[in-house]
Design a protein around this motif. Structure first.
Motif, mmCIF file in Angstrom:
data_model
loop_
_atom_site.group_PDB
_atom_site.id
_atom_site.type_symbol
_atom_site.label_atom_id
_atom_site.label_comp_id
_atom_site.label_asym_id
_atom_site.label_seq_id
_atom_site.Cartn_x
_atom_site.Cartn_y
_atom_site.Cartn_z
ATOM 1 N N ALA A 15 111.179 -80.116 19.124
ATOM 2 C CA ALA A 15 112.641 -80.062 19.197
ATOM 3 C C ALA A 15 113.222 -79.804 17.813
ATOM 4 O O ALA A 15 114.128 -78.964 17.654
ATOM 5 C CB ALA A 15 113.202 -81.359 19.779
ATOM 6 N N LEU A 16 112.698 -80.480 16.820
ATOM 7 C CA LEU A 16 113.168 -80.296 15.451
ATOM 8 C C LEU A 16 112.890 -78.876 14.955
ATOM 9 O O LEU A 16 113.774 -78.221 14.388
ATOM 10 C CB LEU A 16 112.503 -81.327 14.536
ATOM 11 C CG LEU A 16 112.901 -81.300 13.067
ATOM 12 C CD1 LEU A 16 114.391 -81.591 12.913
ATOM 13 C CD2 LEU A 16 112.076 -82.318 12.289
ATOM 14 N N GLY A 18 112.375 -76.169 16.813
ATOM 15 C CA GLY A 18 113.192 -75.240 17.592
ATOM 16 C C GLY A 18 114.649 -75.248 17.174
ATOM 17 O O GLY A 18 115.288 -74.197 17.057
ATOM 18 N N ALA A 19 115.197 -76.435 16.925
ATOM 19 C CA ALA A 19 116.593 -76.541 16.485
ATOM 20 C C ALA A 19 116.764 -75.930 15.101
ATOM 21 O O ALA A 19 117.750 -75.226 14.836
ATOM 22 C CB ALA A 19 117.030 -78.001 16.485
ATOM 23 N N PHE A 20 115.808 -76.167 14.219
ATOM 24 C CA PHE A 20 115.870 -75.575 12.885
ATOM 25 C C PHE A 20 115.828 -74.046 12.970
ATOM 26 O O PHE A 20 116.608 -73.358 12.308
ATOM 27 C CB PHE A 20 114.731 -76.097 12.001
ATOM 28 C CG PHE A 20 114.740 -75.477 10.633
ATOM 29 C CD1 PHE A 20 115.614 -75.939 9.669
ATOM 30 C CD2 PHE A 20 113.891 -74.430 10.331
ATOM 31 C CE1 PHE A 20 115.643 -75.356 8.408
ATOM 32 C CE2 PHE A 20 113.911 -73.836 9.081
ATOM 33 C CZ PHE A 20 114.785 -74.297 8.106
ATOM 34 N N GLY A 22 116.724 -72.173 15.468
ATOM 35 C CA GLY A 22 117.979 -71.725 16.050
ATOM 36 C C GLY A 22 119.110 -71.713 15.035
ATOM 37 O O GLY A 22 119.876 -70.750 14.957
ATOM 38 N N SER A 23 119.205 -72.772 14.243
ATOM 39 C CA SER A 23 120.274 -72.819 13.238
ATOM 40 C C SER A 23 120.033 -71.785 12.143
ATOM 41 O O SER A 23 120.978 -71.167 11.649
ATOM 42 C CB SER A 23 120.410 -74.220 12.652
ATOM 43 O OG SER A 23 119.255 -74.589 11.942
ATOM 44 N N SER A 34 114.089 -64.992 18.518
ATOM 45 C CA SER A 34 114.694 -65.768 19.603
ATOM 46 C C SER A 34 113.706 -66.090 20.728
ATOM 47 O O SER A 34 113.778 -67.175 21.314
ATOM 48 C CB SER A 34 115.931 -65.069 20.156
ATOM 49 O OG SER A 34 115.606 -63.795 20.638
ATOM 50 N N HIS A 37 111.650 -68.988 19.408
ATOM 51 C CA HIS A 37 112.545 -70.153 19.392
ATOM 52 C C HIS A 37 112.682 -70.739 20.805
ATOM 53 O O HIS A 37 112.550 -71.947 21.004
ATOM 54 C CB HIS A 37 113.906 -69.705 18.832
ATOM 55 C CG HIS A 37 115.069 -70.556 19.189
ATOM 56 N ND1 HIS A 37 115.289 -71.801 18.639
ATOM 57 C CD2 HIS A 37 116.097 -70.335 20.030
ATOM 58 C CE1 HIS A 37 116.410 -72.297 19.138
ATOM 59 N NE2 HIS A 37 116.920 -71.436 19.985
ATOM 60 N N LEU A 41 111.258 -74.452 22.277
ATOM 61 C CA LEU A 41 112.106 -75.461 22.911
ATOM 62 C C LEU A 41 111.714 -75.731 24.364
ATOM 63 O O LEU A 41 111.707 -76.883 24.795
ATOM 64 C CB LEU A 41 113.580 -75.044 22.822
ATOM 65 C CG LEU A 41 114.180 -75.140 21.419
ATOM 66 C CD1 LEU A 41 115.605 -74.607 21.402
ATOM 67 C CD2 LEU A 41 114.145 -76.569 20.891
ATOM 68 N N TRP A 45 109.292 -78.603 23.540
ATOM 69 C CA TRP A 45 110.147 -79.784 23.652
ATOM 70 C C TRP A 45 110.288 -80.240 25.101
ATOM 71 O O TRP A 45 109.895 -81.347 25.455
ATOM 72 C CB TRP A 45 111.519 -79.516 23.031
ATOM 73 C CG TRP A 45 112.477 -80.652 23.184
ATOM 74 C CD1 TRP A 45 112.226 -81.975 22.943
ATOM 75 C CD2 TRP A 45 113.826 -80.578 23.629
ATOM 76 N NE1 TRP A 45 113.354 -82.715 23.210
ATOM 77 C CE2 TRP A 45 114.352 -81.892 23.630
ATOM 78 C CE3 TRP A 45 114.647 -79.532 24.027
ATOM 79 C CZ2 TRP A 45 115.657 -82.170 24.010
ATOM 80 C CZ3 TRP A 45 115.942 -79.813 24.396
ATOM 81 C CH2 TRP A 45 116.436 -81.121 24.386
#
Length: 133
Positions: A15-16, A18-20, A22-23, A34, A37, A41, A45
């Motif tokens: 999750a971390l 994937g979120a990183f 994405g940001s 993408s 990514h 997730l 995740w």
């Protein structure tokens, strides 16, 4: 091994990551990664977290060899698929395209086996899956 703790902790790492990613993509304006990514997730995740919750909610026997195989094929399959996908799409090292393709395919295949084991387990250990306490 506590399967729930293992899955939830590994899911948190995905999750971390994937979120990183994405940001980073949003900030940089590039969406080239993408697909990677999204897979980090979804399979990293969400799937691993769902598996962790499954083991928490339903009393699958600790000694189940099927459950043990499921845990490890899930772990290595998600890693192999996501890293293999990254290697395949980015080709970070020249001359490694065959290796990258094989890594991607093997990772995806191991993950597919993990999902098949999960489906089999849902029927073999079905007596533990119930709304009754």
């Amino acid at each position: 091994m506590d399967r729930t703790r293992f899955f939830v902790r590994v899911a948190a790492l995905y999750a971390l990551i994937g979120a990183f990613m994405g940001s980073h993509m949003a900030g940089g304006g590039g969406l080239q990664l993408s697909a990677i990514h999204a897979h980090i997730l979804v399979v990293g995740w969400l799937s691993l977290f769902a598996f962790g919750i499954y083991y928490r909610v339903f009393s699958i026997p600790k000694g189940s060899k099927l459950a043990t195989a499921h845990v490890w094929t899930s772990f290595f399959g998600v890693f192999g698929l996501t890293v293999g996908m990254w290697l395949y799409y980015t080709q970070p090292i020249d001359g490694m395209s065959t290796f990258n393709t094989i890594f991607f395919i093997v990772g995806g295949t191991v993950l597919l086996i993990a999902f098949a084991l999960f489906a089999i387990m849902a029927f073999i250990h079905g007596r533990f899956i119930s709304e009754d306490a």
